[in-house]
Scaffold this motif. Structure first.
Motif, PDB file in Angstrom:
ATOM      1  N   ASP A  16     -28.416 -37.410   5.921  1.00 36.95           N
ATOM      2  CA  ASP A  16     -29.754 -37.488   5.806  1.00 36.95           C
ATOM      3  C   ASP A  16     -30.248 -37.845   4.431  1.00 36.95           C
ATOM      4  OD1 ASP A  16     -32.678 -37.209   5.527  1.00 36.95           O
ATOM      5  OD2 ASP A  16     -32.862 -35.457   6.776  1.00 36.95           O
ATOM      6  N   PRO A  17     -30.633 -39.029   3.843  1.00 36.94           N
ATOM      7  CA  PRO A  17     -30.796 -39.217   2.394  1.00 36.94           C
ATOM      8  C   PRO A  17     -31.733 -38.223   1.676  1.00 36.94           C
ATOM      9  CG  PRO A  17     -31.956 -40.905   3.904  1.00 36.94           C
ATOM     10  CD  PRO A  17     -31.121 -40.118   4.758  1.00 36.94           C
ATOM     11  N   TYR A  18     -32.610 -37.474   2.449  1.00 36.66           N
ATOM     12  CA  TYR A  18     -33.414 -36.466   1.769  1.00 36.66           C
ATOM     13  C   TYR A  18     -33.210 -35.080   2.215  1.00 36.66           C
ATOM     14  CZ  TYR A  18     -36.358 -40.697   1.272  1.00 36.66           C
ATOM     15  OH  TYR A  18     -36.553 -41.879   0.875  1.00 36.66           O
ATOM     16  N   ALA A  19     -31.763 -34.778   2.446  1.00 29.55           N
ATOM     17  CA  ALA A  19     -31.154 -33.711   2.878  1.00 29.55           C
ATOM     18  C   ALA A  19     -31.529 -32.412   1.843  1.00 29.55           C
ATOM     19  CB  ALA A  19     -29.688 -33.673   3.086  1.00 29.55           C
ATOM     20  N   GLN A  20     -31.359 -32.902   0.350  1.00 31.78           N
ATOM     21  CA  GLN A  20     -31.500 -31.986  -0.587  1.00 31.78           C
ATOM     22  C   GLN A  20     -32.847 -31.472  -0.659  1.00 31.78           C
ATOM     23  OE1 GLN A  20     -29.668 -34.537  -4.000  1.00 31.78           O
ATOM     24  NE2 GLN A  20     -29.231 -32.462  -4.757  1.00 31.78           N
ATOM     25  N   ARG A  21     -33.934 -32.400  -0.373  1.00 31.56           N
ATOM     26  CA  ARG A  21     -35.490 -32.013  -0.350  1.00 31.56           C
ATOM     27  C   ARG A  21     -35.612 -30.984   0.679  1.00 31.56           C
ATOM     28  NH1 ARG A  21     -38.715 -36.585   1.225  1.00 31.56           N
ATOM     29  NH2 ARG A  21     -38.488 -35.559   3.477  1.00 31.56           N
ATOM     30  N   GLU A  22     -35.184 -31.042   1.876  1.00 26.63           N
ATOM     31  CA  GLU A  22     -35.259 -30.405   2.844  1.00 26.63           C
ATOM     32  C   GLU A  22     -34.670 -28.975   2.882  1.00 26.63           C
ATOM     33  OE1 GLU A  22     -37.318 -31.301   5.420  1.00 26.63           O
ATOM     34  OE2 GLU A  22     -37.484 -33.224   4.478  1.00 26.63           O
ATOM     35  N   ALA A  23     -33.325 -29.052   2.105  1.00 25.60           N
ATOM     36  CA  ALA A  23     -32.798 -27.642   1.689  1.00 25.60           C
ATOM     37  C   ALA A  23     -33.365 -27.024   0.810  1.00 25.60           C
ATOM     38  CB  ALA A  23     -31.294 -28.093   1.563  1.00 25.60           C
ATOM     39  N   PRO A 603     -34.486 -38.106  -7.305  1.00 23.49           N
ATOM     40  CA  PRO A 603     -35.869 -38.149  -6.637  1.00 23.49           C
ATOM     41  C   PRO A 603     -35.764 -37.793  -5.319  1.00 23.49           C
ATOM     42  CG  PRO A 603     -35.306 -39.908  -8.247  1.00 23.49           C
ATOM     43  CD  PRO A 603     -33.959 -39.204  -7.662  1.00 23.49           C
ATOM     44  N   GLU A 604     -34.507 -37.796  -4.538  1.00 25.58           N
ATOM     45  CA  GLU A 604     -34.275 -37.648  -3.149  1.00 25.58           C
ATOM     46  C   GLU A 604     -34.603 -36.059  -3.065  1.00 25.58           C
ATOM     47  OE1 GLU A 604     -32.958 -41.463  -3.980  1.00 25.58           O
ATOM     48  OE2 GLU A 604     -32.309 -39.351  -4.814  1.00 25.58           O
ATOM     49  N   SER A 605     -34.335 -35.327  -3.923  1.00 22.96           N
ATOM     50  CA  SER A 605     -34.429 -33.764  -3.755  1.00 22.96           C
ATOM     51  C   SER A 605     -35.715 -33.095  -4.124  1.00 22.96           C
ATOM     52  CB  SER A 605     -33.223 -33.157  -4.654  1.00 22.96           C
ATOM     53  OG  SER A 605     -33.507 -33.389  -5.776  1.00 22.96           O
TER      54      SER A 605
END
Length: 774
Positions: A16-23, A603-605
């Motif tokens: 998931d390219p947005y895994a950091q944000r979700e975490a 930015p993705e996180s």
């Protein structure tokens, strides 16, 4: 199902390219919205939630519940559609458009799409099932006779009207509330036993128990009786309830702020740049209570260094807390005459986040290096701790810098050299502003002065001096720097965009200018420079006010959006709101995005992605319009009350708007506006020409045009409808004073009378952001 049927992708193993944000947002993160949308798209047909869970190998109860909530949120936000077979599909695949309903008093409406596309016309029949500001999905059903795309409502995504303020009525045994808000065109039926003691004619609050459908009107019950008609002092209470403005703090917020102290904690100052010895000062209005910006300027060998320090609201309002959710819900502070509904509780807005003199405050600083031509060469952002060295006002600064007030200069001699450098810098930036063609229309703002019992004593014009313009220029520079910084970092962020005029408006503008012997450069796409060159040309002309008004009305309305469309009015490629996080939620979001970058994160996180940012922008833009509408209603009511004892009096005025049903006239000395109805203009048929902004008599040739001076007589004031009626001097009929409720409340239900067409001044969408850009 663990693989896509189309491309054979195993989504259980896709990164998931947005895994950091979700975490960062969840203890047990699930796939991002973006990845879920990708799955549905590649699946190629509607899909069940169970299949989505299997595709991502989600098995625990917490994960399945999180997925359920996420899919509901995506459904609510118009990203997916939940069909009758309980399957999810992409909205775009169904040729559906998500957006917000804008209702009009005549019963029709428009859909304002979330993606910023062209508005869709909604017929009165379709409007029966929704209320103003509801979010819906529509499909394009055709084109009407005016060439507008028509929309048919497929699904209501979000209901945004939960209570209605209006007059309680009872006719033939049927009880209902007639809304005070003219954008709500349906009466609210009151259920049996739901009147709770309200009497006919009372101003009441009705809470909706059933929303409207295509088959029935909204139903509700009386939850509050405000009083008889519109008693003095009730106007703000009515506006708060009419526009559903949050004005009470939830218990969760009160609990959260209980631990806050009046002084900044020492540990909060650690790791910040110490600016307490730098003589930063605040410059605001005489009656300001919250100070969210301070400035400092010093000379350099090749220009100046300017510091704009902004209260660090994001330190206290952490993402996802009860305080943050309430601030997001409000989106903006609402400023009524002599009363404010703040976005943040007072301990923050007037306390810890307010840059009071001689007190330590946390701040985020924009440092700018500016050359002698007024161009920003370098910028830097950093966290700091500061102390304001003086609480200055616009009038004091103007007295020192423009009028050489020696007494004030002596009092503020410690900061005077820096004020003088600010003034020199402002003059250089002002020249640069003119070079790029930023709008600078000469518009008049007013202030209401109250006497006893909250009665208007007078309405006076406000004077803008160079101190106002100095602060405005510095705030614009900081806002623009913040936008460029976040664009460079490719961050999800809310920009303040102001698009140029449409092709149709340009065509109409050129036609009008041709009739008065003028021309605007730029061909089919005039630039801000072309606009400002024209305003310089018309200075001194007797019709300059008329031409400026038409120029202003050709503009679009500024909104919040992640799209890089620039700001036409300010002639800037990048612009955002950074300088007022105490009173605007978008500024708070910008602070969080900047701090995210300062901490070296990707930015993705960031906790808010581009799809969510786009929806947030629409939410904040809508709430900004709501606040403006509420304030306008209150001011209109106060002005009507002010004019009640002036029926029969004569005043000079200027025609401020021309419509097919008459002329709106603004009184020259009172700054109050009223309508001269077309039926009172004499024995002639008057034809309305929207391109030349005039009404012209076919037989007499008499012409009334925008900007013309006229003399009028006040013939009527209607408090309920917030309308004032004028007639031209010499043409008035016998004047009959009207009581506030004489129009509708006490008339028998079956008695019919010939009424004038409903009139409403067209909204001025071309409002350039003239106020101080904090």
């Amino acid at each position: 199902m663990s693989k896509s049927s189309d491309n054979n992708i195993d989504f259980s193993t896709v990164a998931d390219p947005y895994a950091q944000r979700e975490a960062a947002k969840y203890e047990q993160p699930i796939p991002s919205r973006e990845l879920i949308l990708q799955l549905i798209e590649q699946h190629g047909k509607p899909i069940r939630r169970k299949q989505i869970a299997e595709a991502f190998s989600l098995e625990s109860e917490d994960q399945l519940e999180a997925l359920r909530r996420r899919m509901r949120a995506m459904e609510r936000d118009g990203q997916v559609l939940f069909n009758r077979r309980q399957q999810y599909c992409l909205v775009d695949k169904q040729d559906l458009i998500a957006g917000r309903i804008l209702s009009y008093p005549d019963g029709f409406g428009f859909l304002k799409p979330d993606d910023g596309g062209e508005d869709l016309f909604i017929t009165p029949r379709e409007m029966n099932q929704v209320l103003h500001n509801d979010r819906v999905l529509v499909r394009v059903s055709g084109v009407d006779r005016k060439g507008r795309r028509e929309g048919k409502i497929v699904e209501v995504l979000e209901r945004n009207t939960h209570q209605v303020v209006g007059h309680f009525m009872s006719e033939h045994g049927v009880q209902f509330v007639k809304p005070d808000n003219k954008k709500i065109t349906q009466n609210v039926l009151i259920s049996k036993g739901g009147s709770h003691g309200a009497k006919k004619g009372d101003m009441v609050v009705a809470t909706l128990t059933k929303q409207p459908t295509s088959r029935h009107q909204p139903i509700g019950e009386i939850t509050e009786v405000l009083g008889a008609h519109m008693a003095p002092g009730m106007e703000i209470d009515v506006a708060i309830r009419t526009y559903d403005l949050p004005c009470e703090w939830p218990d969760e917020v009160l609990e959260q702020i209980k631990s806050l102290k009046k002084v900044v904690a020492e540990e909060a100052k650690e790791g910040r740049v110490d600016l307490r010895n730098i003589p930063l000062v605040t410059i605001d209005g005489e009656d300001a209570r919250d100070f969210d910006d301070a400035v400092f300027c010093s000379k350099t060998p090749k220009g100046w260094k300017l510091l704009v320090a902004i209260a660090d609201v994001s330190h206290y309002v952490q993402q996802g807390t009860a305080l943050d959710l309430e601030a997001k819900k409000r989106s903006t502070s609402v400023y009524f005459p002599e009363q404010v509904i703040p976005m943040l509780p007072e301990i923050l807005s007037n306390g810890l986040c307010s840059i009071n003199p001689d007190e330590d405050r946390l701040c985020m600083v924009c440092e700018m290096i500016i050359n002698e031509q007024g161009q920003v060469m370098r910028t830097k952002f950093f966290d700091a701790v500061m102390r304001s060295h003086a609480r200055l006002t616009y009038n004091k600064v103007s007295a020192m810098l423009e009028h050489d007030n020696t007494k004030l200069k002596k009092k503020y001699q410690a900061v005077l050299p820096h004020l003088e450098e600010m003034y020199a810098l402002y003059k250089a930036m002002r020249e640069q502003r003119e070079v790029r063609g930023a709008m600078d229309f000469d518009t008049q703002e007013t202030q209401i002065i109250f006497g006893e019992n909250r009665k208007i004593e007078k309405i006076v014009p406000t004077q803008r001096n160079d101190a106002h313009k100095l602060i405005e220029e510095f705030m614009i520079a900081a806002n623009s720097a913040a936008a460029r910084y976040l664009n460079r970092k490719k961050m999800p962020r809310l920009l303040r965009i102001h698009e140029g005029p449409s092709e149709e408006k340009i065509k109409n503008l050129k036609t009008f200018l041709g009739e008065v012997g003028l021309h605007i450069g730029g061909g089919d796409k005039p630039t801000p420079v072309d606009y400002m060159n024209l305003t310089r040309t018309i200075k001194g002309r007797p019709d300059a006010h008329l031409i400026q008004t038409v120029l202003l009305r050709s503009m679009s309305q500024a909104v919040y959006s992640p799209e890089k469309k620039g700001h036409f009015g300010l002639a800037l490629d990048a612009y955002t709101h950074f300088t007022s996080p105490i009173r605007r939620y978008p500024d708070l979001m910008v602070h969080r995005a900047i701090r995210h970058c300062l901490q070296g994160k990707s930015p993705e996180s960031f906790y808010c992605g581009f799809p969510e940012i786009a929806l947030l922008g629409e939410h904040c833009s809508s709430n900004e319009r709501r606040a403006d509408d509420a304030t306008r209603d209150v001011v209109s009511w106060l002005k009507c009350e002010f004019m009640q004892d002036k029926i029969g009096e004569t005043f000079p005025g200027i025609i401020s708007a021309v419509t097919g049903f008459g002329l709106f006239v603004e009184l020259a000395d009172l700054y109050v506006e009223g309508l001269v109805h077309v039926t009172s203009l004499g024995q002639d048929f008057f034809k309305f020409d929207p391109l030349s902004h005039q009404l012209k008599g076919e037989r007499t040739g008499v012409c009334y045009r925008l900007g013309d001076s006229v003399n009028i007589v006040v013939i009527g004031v209607n408090l309920d409808d917030k309308k004032i009626d004028f007639e031209l001097l010499g043409q008035q009929r016998k004047i009959k004073a009207r009581t506030p409720a004489a129009d509708t409340l006490d008339k028998p239900a079956k008695k019919k009378s010939r009424k004038k067409p409903k009139h409403k001044k067209p909204k001025h969408k071309g409002k350039v952001e003239k106020k101080v850009h904090k």
